[in-house]
Motif scaffolding. Structure first.
Motif, PDB file in Angstrom:
ATOM      1  N   GLN A 192      -7.123  -2.555   0.168  1.00  0.00           N
ATOM      2  CA  GLN A 192      -6.616  -3.321  -0.971  1.00  0.00           C
ATOM      3  C   GLN A 192      -5.270  -3.928  -0.643  1.00  0.00           C
ATOM      4  O   GLN A 192      -4.459  -3.316   0.046  1.00  0.00           O
ATOM      5  N   ARG A 193      -5.046  -5.135  -1.145  1.00  0.00           N
ATOM      6  CA  ARG A 193      -3.734  -5.779  -1.087  1.00  0.00           C
ATOM      7  C   ARG A 193      -3.260  -6.045  -2.500  1.00  0.00           C
ATOM      8  O   ARG A 193      -4.041  -6.447  -3.364  1.00  0.00           O
ATOM      9  N   SER A 194      -1.986  -5.836  -2.734  1.00  0.00           N
ATOM     10  CA  SER A 194      -1.428  -6.058  -4.062  1.00  0.00           C
ATOM     11  C   SER A 194       0.034  -6.453  -3.924  1.00  0.00           C
ATOM     12  O   SER A 194       0.640  -6.325  -2.858  1.00  0.00           O
ATOM     13  N   GLU A 254      -0.091  -3.094   1.172  1.00  0.00           N
ATOM     14  CA  GLU A 254      -1.395  -3.125   1.832  1.00  0.00           C
ATOM     15  C   GLU A 254      -1.850  -1.697   2.078  1.00  0.00           C
ATOM     16  O   GLU A 254      -1.153  -0.921   2.732  1.00  0.00           O
ATOM     17  N   VAL A 287      -3.130  -7.101  -8.571  1.00  0.00           N
ATOM     18  CA  VAL A 287      -4.149  -6.733  -7.594  1.00  0.00           C
ATOM     19  C   VAL A 287      -5.010  -7.962  -7.346  1.00  0.00           C
ATOM     20  O   VAL A 287      -5.836  -8.341  -8.192  1.00  0.00           O
ATOM     21  N   GLY A 288      -4.781  -8.604  -6.213  1.00  0.00           N
ATOM     22  CA  GLY A 288      -5.475  -9.848  -5.939  1.00  0.00           C
ATOM     23  C   GLY A 288      -5.189 -10.863  -7.023  1.00  0.00           C
ATOM     24  O   GLY A 288      -4.089 -10.924  -7.583  1.00  0.00           O
TER      25      GLY A 288
END
Length: 257
Positions: free
Chosen positions: A107-109, A98, A123-124
């Motif tokens: 961004q969350r990945s 995060e 990524v998402g």
């Protein structure tokens, strides 16, 4: 070694203790204690009470220093070595990542790497990138239109290890890891914090009592903060780390991805 002990010991013993201030290899402390005890026993069995008394007293003084240093080595040295060992030896390491700026999530990945160094970042639900050093290529997947692109690894931006540069830095870290006084509860386990300064970048690793890393915070430029949650050796779907173009995807040129 603390300077207050120096006048009590011979030059040879001072040099020995100074050398022991460096982080010892596993088992070195116990071996040193055994050698010192053997010397004390040998001195007591030989004639010459004055020399035997001096050697016993000096050896006891050094042994006391070793024993006093042992808790520090155990907490600061061996325990963090356990953290490093987990980060060196795994089948798979899965990371929820995060990126934050203040209170805002940018961004969350999810990133997964295996023991070979094959790496996948999702990524998402829109984009996935597989970096495959074994086969020397990078696969990029755009899931919405089912587009795929491959390129040689040496042409990939940032190099094959850019996404996990921090992992190599922690594996090879030989500085002083500071154990924090505070603890956290992560996934129902009590986690202790370890602070590291690597090239001016502060990292805080959280690990359980066995040294298993559970989380990490890493500062970035411009107030960026990156938070990691770790899981080790989780099962993966078949082909998840493959750099082959999956069924249903169409190869496209870079400018169409």
């Amino acid at each position: 070694m603390r300077s207050g002990f120096r006048h009590e010991l011979s030059r040879r013993l001072v040099a020995w203790v100074d050398a022991s201030d460096a982080a010892p290899p596993l088992g070195a402390t116990e071996a040193a204690q055994q050698r010192l005890l053997a010397r004390v026993h040998s001195a007591r069995s030989r004639p010459g009470p004055v020399r035997a008394h001096w050697l016993a007293a000096a050896s006891a003084a050094v042994l006391a220093i070793v024993v006093l240093a042992l808790p520090l080595w155990t907490e600061q040295g061996t325990a963090f070595a356990d953290v490093q060992a987990h980060l060196r030896d795994f089948r798979t390491l899965s990371m929820q990542v995060e990126q934050r700026h203040g209170d805002r999530v940018i961004q969350r990945s999810r990133t997964v790497v295996d023991a070979r160094g094959v790496l996948r970042t999702d990524v998402g639900a829109e984009l996935s990138v597989v970096v495959d050093p074994v086969r020397g290529r990078v696969l990029t997947l755009q899931h919405g239109p089912k587009h795929a692109m491959t390129m040689p690894l040496e042409q990939a931006a940032g190099g094959p290890d850019a996404a996990l540069k921090w992992l190599a830095q922690i594996r090879n870290f030989k500085g002083q890891a500071q154990r924090l006084d505070s603890t956290r509860t992560i996934d129902g386990r009590v986690a202790h914090g370890w602070a590291l300064d690597i090239s001016g970048n502060r990292m805080v690793l959280w690990a359980d009592r066995d040294g298993l890393p559970l989380a990490m915070e890493n500062g970035g430029p411009g107030g960026l903060e990156i938070r990691y949650r770790f899981r080790f050796n989780v099962p993966l779907a078949r082909g998840y780390l493959s750099s082959d173009v999956p069924g249903g995807y169409r190869l496209v040129d870079e400018d169409r991805l």
